[in-house]
Design a protein around this motif. Structure first.
Motif, PDB file in Angstrom:
ATOM      1  N   GLY A   2       0.815  -1.210   0.000  1.00 28.37           N
ATOM      2  CA  GLY A   2       0.000   0.000   0.000  1.00 28.37           C
ATOM      3  C   GLY A   2       0.847   1.259   0.000  1.00 28.37           C
ATOM      4  O   GLY A   2       2.061   1.234   0.228  1.00 28.37           O
ATOM      5  N   ALA A   3       0.197   2.390  -0.240  1.00 27.43           N
ATOM      6  CA  ALA A   3       0.901   3.674  -0.318  1.00 27.43           C
ATOM      7  C   ALA A   3       1.542   4.036   1.020  1.00 27.43           C
ATOM      8  O   ALA A   3       2.671   4.543   1.051  1.00 27.43           O
ATOM      9  CB  ALA A   3      -0.057   4.766  -0.755  1.00 27.43           C
ATOM     10  N   ASN A   4       0.839   3.763   2.130  1.00 24.71           N
ATOM     11  CA  ASN A   4       1.405   4.075   3.447  1.00 24.71           C
ATOM     12  C   ASN A   4       2.619   3.218   3.749  1.00 24.71           C
ATOM     13  O   ASN A   4       3.611   3.696   4.291  1.00 24.71           O
ATOM     14  CB  ASN A   4       0.353   3.903   4.541  1.00 24.71           C
ATOM     15  CG  ASN A   4      -0.687   5.007   4.511  1.00 24.71           C
ATOM     16  OD1 ASN A   4      -0.457   6.062   3.927  1.00 24.71           O
ATOM     17  ND2 ASN A   4      -1.821   4.760   5.130  1.00 24.71           N
ATOM     18  N   ALA A   5       2.556   1.946   3.403  1.00 28.45           N
ATOM     19  CA  ALA A   5       3.697   1.054   3.622  1.00 28.45           C
ATOM     20  C   ALA A   5       4.877   1.463   2.750  1.00 28.45           C
ATOM     21  O   ALA A   5       6.030   1.432   3.196  1.00 28.45           O
ATOM     22  CB  ALA A   5       3.304  -0.390   3.345  1.00 28.45           C
ATOM     23  N   THR A   6       4.593   1.855   1.520  1.00 31.56           N
ATOM     24  CA  THR A   6       5.664   2.312   0.625  1.00 31.56           C
ATOM     25  C   THR A   6       6.305   3.576   1.176  1.00 31.56           C
ATOM     26  O   THR A   6       7.540   3.708   1.176  1.00 31.56           O
ATOM     27  CB  THR A   6       5.108   2.574  -0.793  1.00 31.56           C
ATOM     28  OG1 THR A   6       4.534   1.366  -1.296  1.00 31.56           O
ATOM     29  CG2 THR A   6       6.197   3.034  -1.735  1.00 31.56           C
ATOM     30  N   ASN A   7       5.490   4.511   1.661  1.00 31.15           N
ATOM     31  CA  ASN A   7       6.029   5.745   2.252  1.00 31.15           C
ATOM     32  C   ASN A   7       6.880   5.455   3.485  1.00 31.15           C
ATOM     33  O   ASN A   7       7.933   6.057   3.677  1.00 31.15           O
ATOM     34  CB  ASN A   7       4.908   6.712   2.617  1.00 31.15           C
ATOM     35  CG  ASN A   7       4.299   7.371   1.405  1.00 31.15           C
ATOM     36  OD1 ASN A   7       4.906   7.415   0.336  1.00 31.15           O
ATOM     37  ND2 ASN A   7       3.091   7.881   1.566  1.00 31.15           N
ATOM     38  N   ALA A   8       6.411   4.532   4.329  1.00 29.08           N
ATOM     39  CA  ALA A   8       7.164   4.181   5.530  1.00 29.08           C
ATOM     40  C   ALA A   8       8.488   3.512   5.159  1.00 29.08           C
ATOM     41  O   ALA A   8       9.534   3.818   5.740  1.00 29.08           O
ATOM     42  CB  ALA A   8       6.335   3.257   6.422  1.00 29.08           C
ATOM     43  N   LEU A   9       8.451   2.606   4.197  1.00 27.61           N
ATOM     44  CA  LEU A   9       9.669   1.940   3.753  1.00 27.61           C
ATOM     45  C   LEU A   9      10.636   2.936   3.118  1.00 27.61           C
ATOM     46  O   LEU A   9      11.843   2.903   3.381  1.00 27.61           O
ATOM     47  CB  LEU A   9       9.328   0.816   2.765  1.00 27.61           C
ATOM     48  CG  LEU A   9      10.508  -0.008   2.253  1.00 27.61           C
ATOM     49  CD1 LEU A   9      11.219  -0.718   3.406  1.00 27.61           C
ATOM     50  CD2 LEU A   9      10.026  -1.011   1.214  1.00 27.61           C
ATOM     51  N   TYR A  10      10.103   3.829   2.296  1.00 23.01           N
ATOM     52  CA  TYR A  10      10.923   4.870   1.669  1.00 23.01           C
ATOM     53  C   TYR A  10      11.613   5.719   2.739  1.00 23.01           C
ATOM     54  O   TYR A  10      12.810   5.989   2.674  1.00 23.01           O
ATOM     55  CB  TYR A  10      10.044   5.745   0.770  1.00 23.01           C
ATOM     56  CG  TYR A  10      10.737   6.955   0.213  1.00 23.01           C
ATOM     57  CD1 TYR A  10      11.541   6.857  -0.916  1.00 23.01           C
ATOM     58  CD2 TYR A  10      10.591   8.199   0.820  1.00 23.01           C
ATOM     59  CE1 TYR A  10      12.183   7.989  -1.429  1.00 23.01           C
ATOM     60  CE2 TYR A  10      11.226   9.315   0.309  1.00 23.01           C
ATOM     61  CZ  TYR A  10      12.021   9.202  -0.808  1.00 23.01           C
ATOM     62  OH  TYR A  10      12.662  10.307  -1.304  1.00 23.01           O
ATOM     63  N   PHE A  11      10.856   6.137   3.750  1.00 23.12           N
ATOM     64  CA  PHE A  11      11.411   6.937   4.839  1.00 23.12           C
ATOM     65  C   PHE A  11      12.508   6.181   5.581  1.00 23.12           C
ATOM     66  O   PHE A  11      13.585   6.718   5.843  1.00 23.12           O
ATOM     67  CB  PHE A  11      10.313   7.357   5.824  1.00 23.12           C
ATOM     68  CG  PHE A  11      10.860   7.958   7.079  1.00 23.12           C
ATOM     69  CD1 PHE A  11      11.328   9.266   7.087  1.00 23.12           C
ATOM     70  CD2 PHE A  11      10.937   7.216   8.243  1.00 23.12           C
ATOM     71  CE1 PHE A  11      11.856   9.820   8.243  1.00 23.12           C
ATOM     72  CE2 PHE A  11      11.464   7.758   9.394  1.00 23.12           C
ATOM     73  CZ  PHE A  11      11.929   9.064   9.410  1.00 23.12           C
ATOM     74  N   LEU A  12      12.235   4.936   5.941  1.00 26.05           N
ATOM     75  CA  LEU A  12      13.195   4.137   6.700  1.00 26.05           C
ATOM     76  C   LEU A  12      14.480   3.916   5.912  1.00 26.05           C
ATOM     77  O   LEU A  12      15.580   4.095   6.438  1.00 26.05           O
ATOM     78  CB  LEU A  12      12.566   2.799   7.097  1.00 26.05           C
ATOM     79  CG  LEU A  12      13.439   1.877   7.942  1.00 26.05           C
ATOM     80  CD1 LEU A  12      13.761   2.541   9.273  1.00 26.05           C
ATOM     81  CD2 LEU A  12      12.749   0.550   8.144  1.00 26.05           C
ATOM     82  N   VAL A  13      14.352   3.540   4.655  1.00 25.34           N
ATOM     83  CA  VAL A  13      15.526   3.294   3.811  1.00 25.34           C
ATOM     84  C   VAL A  13      16.333   4.578   3.652  1.00 25.34           C
ATOM     85  O   VAL A  13      17.561   4.580   3.780  1.00 25.34           O
ATOM     86  CB  VAL A  13      15.106   2.714   2.443  1.00 25.34           C
ATOM     87  CG1 VAL A  13      16.249   2.746   1.445  1.00 25.34           C
ATOM     88  CG2 VAL A  13      14.592   1.294   2.614  1.00 25.34           C
ATOM     89  N   THR A  14      15.660   5.676   3.386  1.00 24.96           N
ATOM     90  CA  THR A  14      16.354   6.960   3.216  1.00 24.96           C
ATOM     91  C   THR A  14      17.070   7.368   4.496  1.00 24.96           C
ATOM     92  O   THR A  14      18.221   7.804   4.459  1.00 24.96           O
ATOM     93  CB  THR A  14      15.363   8.052   2.774  1.00 24.96           C
ATOM     94  OG1 THR A  14      14.779   7.656   1.532  1.00 24.96           O
ATOM     95  CG2 THR A  14      16.046   9.390   2.601  1.00 24.96           C
ATOM     96  N   ALA A  15      16.411   7.218   5.641  1.00 23.50           N
ATOM     97  CA  ALA A  15      17.027   7.602   6.915  1.00 23.50           C
ATOM     98  C   ALA A  15      18.276   6.771   7.198  1.00 23.50           C
ATOM     99  O   ALA A  15      19.324   7.320   7.566  1.00 23.50           O
ATOM    100  CB  ALA A  15      16.015   7.449   8.049  1.00 23.50           C
ATOM    101  N   VAL A  16      18.194   5.467   7.008  1.00 22.56           N
ATOM    102  CA  VAL A  16      19.346   4.594   7.277  1.00 22.56           C
ATOM    103  C   VAL A  16      20.495   4.915   6.328  1.00 22.56           C
ATOM    104  O   VAL A  16      21.649   5.070   6.745  1.00 22.56           O
ATOM    105  CB  VAL A  16      18.940   3.103   7.195  1.00 22.56           C
ATOM    106  CG1 VAL A  16      20.159   2.199   7.204  1.00 22.56           C
ATOM    107  CG2 VAL A  16      17.992   2.752   8.337  1.00 22.56           C
TER     108      VAL A  16
END
Length: 184
Positions: A2-16
């Motif tokens: 879903g869009a929320n899961a994609t946004n959360a994954l995008y945020f996590l990957v970018t932060a790390v």
């Protein structure tokens, strides 16, 4: 996904990835400006980035004060970041655009890192003027080559405005870098 899961994954990957790349960029910058190696903050950064950067030293010797092995490592990390984000967003990137975006990502990260360190240095100078601590020593070593020329151009007053001028100039340059928003 879903869009929320994609946004959360995008945020996590970018932060790390951003944290890891900032550590390696800090190592490059601290070595370049010859910051105090025995400073606890410098030691933490050098130990955190020890592998695989130190093993590349034999293959890619430093050039002047620039550690080419660490630069290669951080570029490869940025390249993996670009491909990871492309995969998360279902984009296809060929080799050369991905390398270009990785380079632009490193440029914007370096400029943003300098903006952040200048802001932290300014805050530390307000909170404890004249106080000597490991963080302020490393920040001074890192930022003084940028601040000194601007300080010479500004009129002398009781307030040092060079951090503000340099931070604004750095952020103008960041906005001029043609990096797509998804890779920022």
């Amino acid at each position: 996904m879903g869009a929320n899961a994609t946004n959360a994954l995008y945020f996590l990957v970018t932060a790390v990835f951003d944290i890891v790349m900032w550590l390696f960029l800090l190592r490059v910058i601290l070595q370049y400006v010859r910051a105090d190696f025995y400073n606890p903050l410098s030691q933490m950064i050098f130990k955190a980035t020890r592998y695989p950067a130190d093993s590349l030293r034999r293959v890619l010797p430093p050039w002047r004060n620039l550690n080419l092995g660490v630069l290669l490592v951080v570029f490869l990390i940025a390249l993996v970041y670009v491909h990871t984000i492309s995969g998360i967003l279902n984009l296809r990137l060929s080799r050369y655009p991905a390398m270009w975006y990785a380079l632009l990502k490193l440029i914007t990260m370096t400029l943003n890192l300098y903006t952040l360190t200048i802001a932290i240095q300014a805050i530390l100078s307000w909170l404890g003027p004249g106080v000597n601590n490991p963080a302020s020593n490393v920040l001074w070593s890192m930022n003084e080559p940028l601040l000194r020329p601007v300080r010479r151009l500004l009129p002398q007053s009781g307030l040092d405005l060079s951090p503000l001028v340099v931070a604004l100039a750095l952020q103008v340059v960041v906005r001029l870098v043609p990096l797509p928003g998804m890779f920022r």
